[in-house]
Motif scaffolding. Sequence first.
Motif, PDB file in Angstrom:
ATOM      1  N   GLN A  41       0.831  -1.202   0.000  1.00  0.00           N
ATOM      2  CA  GLN A  41       0.000   0.000   0.000  1.00  0.00           C
ATOM      3  C   GLN A  41       0.871   1.260   0.000  1.00  0.00           C
ATOM      4  O   GLN A  41       2.072   1.201   0.264  1.00  0.00           O
ATOM      5  N   GLY A  42       0.248   2.380  -0.280  1.00  0.00           N
ATOM      6  CA  GLY A  42       0.939   3.653  -0.147  1.00  0.00           C
ATOM      7  C   GLY A  42       0.972   4.091   1.302  1.00  0.00           C
ATOM      8  O   GLY A  42       0.150   3.665   2.112  1.00  0.00           O
ATOM      9  N   PRO A  43       1.917   4.936   1.664  1.00  0.00           N
ATOM     10  CA  PRO A  43       1.979   5.426   3.045  1.00  0.00           C
ATOM     11  C   PRO A  43       0.717   6.178   3.437  1.00  0.00           C
ATOM     12  O   PRO A  43       0.078   6.824   2.598  1.00  0.00           O
ATOM     13  N   LYS A  44       0.378   6.090   4.732  1.00  0.00           N
ATOM     14  CA  LYS A  44      -0.773   6.792   5.285  1.00  0.00           C
ATOM     15  C   LYS A  44      -0.299   7.652   6.440  1.00  0.00           C
ATOM     16  O   LYS A  44       0.406   7.177   7.331  1.00  0.00           O
ATOM     17  N   PRO A  81      -0.614  -1.546  23.344  1.00  0.00           N
ATOM     18  CA  PRO A  81       0.113  -2.741  22.937  1.00  0.00           C
ATOM     19  C   PRO A  81       0.026  -2.960  21.431  1.00  0.00           C
ATOM     20  O   PRO A  81      -0.932  -2.526  20.777  1.00  0.00           O
ATOM     21  N   ALA A  82       0.993  -3.648  20.874  1.00  0.00           N
ATOM     22  CA  ALA A  82       1.021  -3.873  19.434  1.00  0.00           C
ATOM     23  C   ALA A  82       0.081  -5.010  19.034  1.00  0.00           C
ATOM     24  O   ALA A  82      -0.136  -5.964  19.791  1.00  0.00           O
ATOM     25  N   LYS A  83      -0.471  -4.887  17.830  1.00  0.00           N
ATOM     26  CA  LYS A  83      -1.304  -5.926  17.235  1.00  0.00           C
ATOM     27  C   LYS A  83      -0.627  -6.420  15.953  1.00  0.00           C
ATOM     28  O   LYS A  83       0.234  -5.726  15.381  1.00  0.00           O
ATOM     29  N   LEU A  84      -1.072  -7.573  15.497  1.00  0.00           N
ATOM     30  CA  LEU A  84      -0.482  -8.152  14.281  1.00  0.00           C
ATOM     31  C   LEU A  84      -0.596  -7.176  13.104  1.00  0.00           C
ATOM     32  O   LEU A  84       0.327  -7.061  12.285  1.00  0.00           O
ATOM     33  N   GLU A  85      -1.744  -6.467  13.031  1.00  0.00           N
ATOM     34  CA  GLU A  85      -1.976  -5.577  11.890  1.00  0.00           C
ATOM     35  C   GLU A  85      -1.117  -4.315  11.918  1.00  0.00           C
ATOM     36  O   GLU A  85      -1.167  -3.505  10.986  1.00  0.00           O
ATOM     37  N   ASP A  86      -0.342  -4.130  12.976  1.00  0.00           N
ATOM     38  CA  ASP A  86       0.572  -2.993  13.038  1.00  0.00           C
ATOM     39  C   ASP A  86       1.862  -3.266  12.284  1.00  0.00           C
ATOM     40  O   ASP A  86       2.704  -2.361  12.151  1.00  0.00           O
ATOM     41  N   SER A  87       2.047  -4.477  11.812  1.00  0.00           N
ATOM     42  CA  SER A  87       3.238  -4.798  11.013  1.00  0.00           C
ATOM     43  C   SER A  87       3.255  -3.908   9.776  1.00  0.00           C
ATOM     44  O   SER A  87       2.315  -3.914   8.965  1.00  0.00           O
ATOM     45  N   ALA A  88       4.316  -3.122   9.635  1.00  0.00           N
ATOM     46  CA  ALA A  88       4.379  -2.117   8.572  1.00  0.00           C
ATOM     47  C   ALA A  88       5.744  -1.444   8.627  1.00  0.00           C
ATOM     48  O   ALA A  88       6.540  -1.696   9.534  1.00  0.00           O
ATOM     49  N   VAL A  89       5.981  -0.573   7.664  1.00  0.00           N
ATOM     50  CA  VAL A  89       7.139   0.325   7.731  1.00  0.00           C
ATOM     51  C   VAL A  89       6.637   1.667   8.226  1.00  0.00           C
ATOM     52  O   VAL A  89       5.647   2.199   7.722  1.00  0.00           O
ATOM     53  N   TYR A  90       7.309   2.196   9.234  1.00  0.00           N
ATOM     54  CA  TYR A  90       6.939   3.494   9.804  1.00  0.00           C
ATOM     55  C   TYR A  90       7.941   4.522   9.305  1.00  0.00           C
ATOM     56  O   TYR A  90       9.139   4.440   9.580  1.00  0.00           O
ATOM     57  N   LEU A  91       7.424   5.473   8.551  1.00  0.00           N
ATOM     58  CA  LEU A  91       8.247   6.484   7.905  1.00  0.00           C
ATOM     59  C   LEU A  91       8.114   7.822   8.622  1.00  0.00           C
ATOM     60  O   LEU A  91       7.004   8.236   8.965  1.00  0.00           O
ATOM     61  N   CYS A  92       9.227   8.463   8.798  1.00  0.00           N
ATOM     62  CA  CYS A  92       9.241   9.815   9.336  1.00  0.00           C
ATOM     63  C   CYS A  92       9.642  10.759   8.202  1.00  0.00           C
ATOM     64  O   CYS A  92      10.482  10.418   7.350  1.00  0.00           O
ATOM     65  N   ALA A  93       9.033  11.920   8.163  1.00  0.00           N
ATOM     66  CA  ALA A  93       9.364  12.918   7.154  1.00  0.00           C
ATOM     67  C   ALA A  93       9.397  14.292   7.816  1.00  0.00           C
ATOM     68  O   ALA A  93       8.804  14.496   8.880  1.00  0.00           O
ATOM     69  N   SER A  94      10.090  15.223   7.174  1.00  0.00           N
ATOM     70  CA  SER A  94      10.108  16.588   7.699  1.00  0.00           C
ATOM     71  C   SER A  94      10.089  17.578   6.546  1.00  0.00           C
ATOM     72  O   SER A  94      10.433  17.245   5.403  1.00  0.00           O
ATOM     73  N   SER A  95       9.666  18.798   6.866  1.00  0.00           N
ATOM     74  CA  SER A  95       9.615  19.836   5.851  1.00  0.00           C
ATOM     75  C   SER A  95       9.726  21.206   6.500  1.00  0.00           C
ATOM     76  O   SER A  95       9.496  21.367   7.705  1.00  0.00           O
TER      77      SER A  95
ATOM     78  N   ASN B 105       1.652  17.001   4.257  1.00  0.00           N
ATOM     79  CA  ASN B 105       0.459  16.270   4.673  1.00  0.00           C
ATOM     80  C   ASN B 105      -0.138  15.685   3.399  1.00  0.00           C
ATOM     81  O   ASN B 105      -0.878  16.353   2.679  1.00  0.00           O
ATOM     82  N   LEU B 106       0.211  14.439   3.121  1.00  0.00           N
ATOM     83  CA  LEU B 106       0.026  13.859   1.794  1.00  0.00           C
ATOM     84  C   LEU B 106      -0.931  12.675   1.794  1.00  0.00           C
ATOM     85  O   LEU B 106      -0.986  11.901   2.748  1.00  0.00           O
ATOM     86  N   ILE B 107      -1.645  12.545   0.669  1.00  0.00           N
ATOM     87  CA  ILE B 107      -2.485  11.382   0.419  1.00  0.00           C
ATOM     88  C   ILE B 107      -1.864  10.622  -0.743  1.00  0.00           C
ATOM     89  O   ILE B 107      -1.763  11.150  -1.856  1.00  0.00           O
ATOM     90  N   PHE B 108      -1.445   9.384  -0.470  1.00  0.00           N
ATOM     91  CA  PHE B 108      -0.744   8.572  -1.467  1.00  0.00           C
ATOM     92  C   PHE B 108      -1.719   7.661  -2.212  1.00  0.00           C
ATOM     93  O   PHE B 108      -2.688   7.155  -1.635  1.00  0.00           O
ATOM     94  N   GLY B 109      -1.415   7.434  -3.497  1.00  0.00           N
ATOM     95  CA  GLY B 109      -2.075   6.366  -4.213  1.00  0.00           C
ATOM     96  C   GLY B 109      -1.514   5.024  -3.771  1.00  0.00           C
ATOM     97  O   GLY B 109      -0.605   4.953  -2.937  1.00  0.00           O
TER      98      GLY B 109
END
Lengths: 118, 118
Positions: A41-44, A81-95, B105-109
């Motif tokens: 999926q795309g990042p959220k 607490p963590a759940k199985l569905e939390d498995s993901a990549v967590y991205l940090c961004a700045s601007s 603050n982005l919405i990804f495809g």
Amino acid sequence: EAGVAQSPRYKIIEKRQSVAFWCNPISGHATLYWYQQILGQGPKLLIQFQNNGVVDDSQLPKDRFSAERLKGVDSTLKIQPAKLEDSAVYLCASSLVRQGRSSNTEAFFGQGTRLTVV
Amino acid sequence: AQSVTQLDSHVSVSEGTPVLLRCNYSSSYSPSLFWYVQHPNKGLQLLLKYTSAATLVKGINGFEAEFKKSETSFHLTKPSAHMSDAAEYFCVVSRQMNYGGSQGNLIFGKGTKLSVKP
């Protein structure tokens, strides 16, 4: 110029455990974002800070996720607490914050923390 | 509300042939649109952005995109694919906020995976 730094790069935990991620934004960037990217999926966006204040946390699951940005620089994202569905990549961004018509306010992303919950 | 739809989940081309990655957007405001690229195990990188200036936007690595309001499209193109272009590409719209602080603050495809065959 140094980019957005994140640690750890990888983390494996069992469900119901707690985990924390750390982010150091680009120097001078007042705005910081945490995104969640589930495989395929795309990042959220989870949360957006400007300095040390929260601008947007509408998509943050507040029953288990929390984030803070003390002193308007580094930030931590916690899951407890963590759940199985939390498995993901967590991205940090700045601007940067827009100041005048010519400001470049694009987001720069770190390499992310890959979380696996088993 | 804003959204983007990437019309192809996977595109495969031969090296040296043109690339076309399709994206449609929905926005009640004049949108800011972006294309980001994500190489395996690397962070997201901005390819190009449209922010209501010229409708034909040129980005890095020979990529360009054309904003077409009548078709609500922002397709990404490159005249000649290179092996190093193989990656995941995301069409992105900046979420309209009540303040004009930043464009992160982005919405990804959902992403389009580009494969390049030798």
